[in-house]
Every structure is written in C-alpha cells, then in structure tokens.
Design a protein around this motif. Structure first.
Motif, PDB file in Angstrom:
ATOM      1  N   ARG A 189       2.727  -3.703   5.603  1.00  0.00           N
ATOM      2  CA  ARG A 189       4.106  -4.365   5.386  1.00  0.00           C
ATOM      3  C   ARG A 189       3.872  -5.085   3.995  1.00  0.00           C
ATOM      4  O   ARG A 189       4.732  -5.404   3.208  1.00  0.00           O
ATOM      5  CB  ARG A 189       4.395  -5.254   6.263  1.00  0.00           C
ATOM      6  N   TYR A 190       2.737  -5.621   3.884  1.00  0.00           N
ATOM      7  CA  TYR A 190       2.318  -6.854   2.889  1.00  0.00           C
ATOM      8  C   TYR A 190       0.841  -6.465   2.274  1.00  0.00           C
ATOM      9  O   TYR A 190       0.059  -5.861   2.946  1.00  0.00           O
ATOM     10  CB  TYR A 190       2.649  -8.058   3.157  1.00  0.00           C
ATOM     11  N   GLU A 191       0.699  -6.843   0.982  1.00  0.00           N
ATOM     12  CA  GLU A 191      -0.820  -6.752   0.505  1.00  0.00           C
ATOM     13  C   GLU A 191      -1.473  -8.128   0.535  1.00  0.00           C
ATOM     14  O   GLU A 191      -2.637  -8.218   0.725  1.00  0.00           O
ATOM     15  CB  GLU A 191      -0.664  -6.395  -1.049  1.00  0.00           C
ATOM     16  N   ARG A 192      -0.794  -9.219   0.361  1.00  0.00           N
ATOM     17  CA  ARG A 192      -1.435 -10.524   0.381  1.00  0.00           C
ATOM     18  C   ARG A 192      -0.753 -11.468   0.820  1.00  0.00           C
ATOM     19  O   ARG A 192       0.713 -11.622   0.330  1.00  0.00           O
ATOM     20  CB  ARG A 192      -1.616 -10.749  -1.092  1.00  0.00           C
ATOM     21  N   ILE A 193      -1.080 -12.175   1.868  1.00  0.00           N
ATOM     22  CA  ILE A 193      -0.260 -13.223   2.601  1.00  0.00           C
ATOM     23  C   ILE A 193      -0.695 -14.724   2.582  1.00  0.00           C
ATOM     24  O   ILE A 193      -2.122 -14.508   2.604  1.00  0.00           O
ATOM     25  CB  ILE A 193      -0.095 -12.658   4.169  1.00  0.00           C
ATOM     26  N   ALA A 253       8.062 -15.093  -2.945  1.00  0.00           N
ATOM     27  CA  ALA A 253       7.736 -14.182  -1.657  1.00  0.00           C
ATOM     28  C   ALA A 253       8.834 -14.874  -0.442  1.00  0.00           C
ATOM     29  O   ALA A 253       9.027 -15.871  -0.574  1.00  0.00           O
ATOM     30  CB  ALA A 253       6.293 -14.028  -1.065  1.00  0.00           C
ATOM     31  N   GLU A 274      -5.760 -11.116   2.312  1.00  0.00           N
ATOM     32  CA  GLU A 274      -5.554  -9.780   1.257  1.00  0.00           C
ATOM     33  C   GLU A 274      -6.012  -8.574   1.967  1.00  0.00           C
ATOM     34  O   GLU A 274      -6.799  -8.545   2.902  1.00  0.00           O
ATOM     35  CB  GLU A 274      -6.163 -10.083  -0.026  1.00  0.00           C
ATOM     36  N   ILE A 331      -0.568  -6.905   7.437  1.00  0.00           N
ATOM     37  CA  ILE A 331      -1.546  -6.274   6.533  1.00  0.00           C
ATOM     38  C   ILE A 331      -1.435  -5.079   6.905  1.00  0.00           C
ATOM     39  O   ILE A 331      -1.494  -3.689   6.254  1.00  0.00           O
ATOM     40  CB  ILE A 331      -2.392  -6.856   5.495  1.00  0.00           C
ATOM     41  N   ASP A 383       2.786 -11.998  -1.241  1.00  0.00           N
ATOM     42  CA  ASP A 383       3.905 -11.182  -0.971  1.00  0.00           C
ATOM     43  C   ASP A 383       4.754 -11.833   0.329  1.00  0.00           C
ATOM     44  O   ASP A 383       5.944 -11.454   0.634  1.00  0.00           O
ATOM     45  CB  ASP A 383       3.416  -9.906  -0.388  1.00  0.00           C
ATOM     46  N   LEU A 384       3.987 -12.793   1.063  1.00  0.00           N
ATOM     47  CA  LEU A 384       4.633 -13.284   2.379  1.00  0.00           C
ATOM     48  C   LEU A 384       3.967 -14.732   2.477  1.00  0.00           C
ATOM     49  O   LEU A 384       2.519 -14.842   2.168  1.00  0.00           O
ATOM     50  CB  LEU A 384       4.446 -12.453   3.486  1.00  0.00           C
TER      51      LEU A 384
END
Length: 368
Positions: free
Chosen positions: A167-171, A140, A203, A163, A112-113
């Motif tokens: 904002r995000y699930e997996r960076i 992403a 995650e 996370i 996601d990022l």
C-alpha cells in the motif's frame, strides 16, 4: 495480530526522533510546594496506587523488581518533563516529526502515510492527525489511532504490515503523551507522570533473512487492566476539565498479576513467527512505565544489562516511552546496524505487543 512475513517486502526503521517539554520537574518541587503530601507519603511508605506486597524473596519476578522501591515514596522517579503553558500535543508531535524528517533527510513529499497517536489529543473526539498535516505542510493522508502506552510499537507493526501489503512505501509514526495537564499536581499520582513525543519513519525494504526490517510481531489484548486507569470529567476551579483517575484496588494488582504472562505470550509469539530464539537477540527495547518494569522484563527474558531504562529521567510518558528508549539505545551505540532487536511494550486498557526487528542504518534526532 500477525505480520505477513511471507511477503516480498517489509518495513524497516529509517529515522527516530523524540521531543520533550523544556520544563524539568524534579522531586524537590513537591518538597517545596506540597510538603505535607510528601510527608504523608513517606509515612505511609507506599504510593497510593500500588499494593503492599509480601516478602519479595517468596514471590515472582515482578515483585522482586518492585522490592527495592518499597521504601522510596518516589518509587524510583527522579525527574519528569512537564508541559508548559505554550506546549500542546500537536506542538510536541510536530517537533518530533520535524526532527525525524530532518535527521533522515526527508521532505514533505517523501511520506506516504502518517499514523498519529496522542494520549490525549488537543481536542475531544477529533484527533490531531489532520492538524499536524496542515501545520507541517505534508501531503500524505493521516490516521489517528490509539492503543495507550503500546501505541508506538503497534504503530511500527501496522506500518510494516501496510508496507508489506504494497500500500505504501514510507510511513511516519508519531506518538505523544500529555499526562501532566490532566493530573492534579497536589496528588502523589502526578509524581510518576511526564510528557513527551516520539516519531519514527518506516520504509519499504526487500524481505529476506539477511535484510533489515520487522521480521515478526505478536499483539494481545490487556483486558484484565480495564478500569485500572481512566479519564474523568471533573470541575477544576469552576470549569470542566479532564482528569486521569487510577483505581486504587485494581491498578497495581492487575499489572502485577498479568505482566509476566503478557510479556511471555507476546515474546514467544513473535519469536515463533520469526523462527528465532532469545539467544539470537542482541538487545531488548521495552517500555518503562515504572522504575522496575525494565528490570522486570530483562530478568524474565535474561537480558540483564542489555536494555535501556529512561524512567528515572522522564518518568511514565506513556506512548513516548518506547521510542525514547529506542532513540537512546541508538544514540549511545548500544543498538547497531545488523543487530536483532526485541521490542516489547505493554499498555493498560489496550494491548501488549512484541516485535522482532533487524536494525539497519537509522538516522536519529538530537538527544533531549
């Protein structure tokens, strides 16, 4: 900078991988190519950037850790990985990213990022983030960030907080070091520098005391080291080129004089935030910018034998140091699922950071 420990989510490490150039340069290379430089260093006894300290028996933990290397011109460095003509910051970063994603079983749409650090990137001013997204076919958004040698740990901290904020699930966090292309190999400073990259995937998991993930973090500025190292533009073979320059008077002294305070402040802050004590921590993963820095941290915190030190094999590879030591600890089974790990990293002219994280199942890339 503090993590949001009361949120219902936190970031957990899911994959770690590293990438290094194929060229391994050992000390003998300088013996063969620059014998006068080596002979002068042996005669001088001390490397050019480090101060001559007094009797170690009368001094503190940092000097005690440094003492065994006083008469070694290589200061404990055995070999380092050196970029070849085809290597770039982007190529090293891309390799590490591919390794981490493959190890964890992730595809381009699963991230996601992306947080990207390179010391330094391949182009000036503009970072490598967008180039890596295009090369790897990721979907992403990507953000360049920089906080010198502490970038990997700060990146994990930032990823977990983003996370936790929902904002995000997996960076994906990737850090890269390209020191050797910016240092004169006829300068003894080059003996202590190497190149490499590390990638980590963070995650979202449920935040509870029994679950894995980043529990706390504490970051401080290292303003006392400002001026210790810098990049200058110089003429090399008639063309402008960047060169890493060390301040002879400031470099060693500023790090020595403040390292213990930085370490204790960051670690105490992270432990306090988590409501934990050092006795609960199973393993220390610190960065190792010198041969004595890992032993110094372990001595101060009481972790003798419970840390990884890759310095002799890889030298100072900047922001790749911390993920490389973590990767080794995981590959060797010294850090296992359920372990409580203390992470610490110092960066000159930037920040120092400590995190406390509960490790779960982490996929690892191949060992270099």
């Amino acid at each position: 900078m503090h993590s949001t420990k009361h949120n219902r989510r936190r970031g957990a490490l899911r994959a770690v991988a590293v990438a290094f150039p194929e060229t391994v340069r050992r000390n003998q290379w300088w013996e063969d190519h620059h014998p006068a430089l080596v002979a002068n260093a042996r005669e001088a006894t001390l490397a050019k950037l480090w101060d001559n300290f007094a009797d170690p028996s009368t001094l503190g933990a940092y000097d005690r850790a440094f003492a065994p290397y006083l008469r070694d011109p290589w200061r404990g460095t055995v070999e380092r990985r050196v970029m070849g003509p085809e290597d770039t910051a982007r190529s090293l970063s891309a390799r590490a990213i591919r390794e981490a994603m493959e190890a964890g079983g992730y595809g381009p749409d699963d991230i996601d990022l992306i947080l990207v650090n390179a010391l330094r990137p391949d182009s000036h001013v503009v970072g490598d983030a967008a180039f890596l997204v295009g090369e790897l076919g990721l979907r992403a958004p990507a953000i360049d960030f920089e906080t010198a040698c502490s970038s990997a740990l700060v990146g994990v901290h930032l990823a977990s907080d983003l996370i936790a904020a929902g904002r995000y699930e997996r960076i994906l966090v990737v850090t890269c070091c390209t020191y050797t292309r910016d240092v004169d190999q006829a300068d003894s400073f080059s003996w202590f520098l190497g190149d490499g990259a590390g990638a980590m995937i963070v995650e979202a998991v449920e935040a509870s005391p029994a679950h894995e993930g980043l529990l706390a973090a504490h970051t401080i500025p290292t303003v006392e080291t400002c001026g210790a190292f810098a990049y200058h533009l110089e003429l090399v073979d008639g063309a402008p080129a960047l060169r890493i320059v060390g301040n002879k008077k400031l470099a060693g002294r500023s790090i020595r004089d403040h390292s213990e305070r930085y370490l204790r402040t960051c670690v105490d802050g992270a432990l306090s935030e988590a409501g934990a004590s050092l006795s609960e921590v199973d393993f220390l993963v610190c960065n190792t910018p010198t041969a004595w820095y890992g032993p110094f941290c372990a001595d101060v915190l009481g972790f003798e034998g419970r840390f990884v030190d890759n310095y002799p094999r890889f030298a100072n590879c900047g922001p790749a140091l911390w993920p490389n030591n973590l990767h080794t600890a995981l590959c060797e089974g010294r850090v296992r699922p359920g372990d409580l790990v203390l992470g610490y990293s110092i960066g000159s002219v930037s920040t120092a950071c400590a995190v406390l994280l509960r490790v779960g199942e982490v996929a690892v890339g191949a060992q270099p």
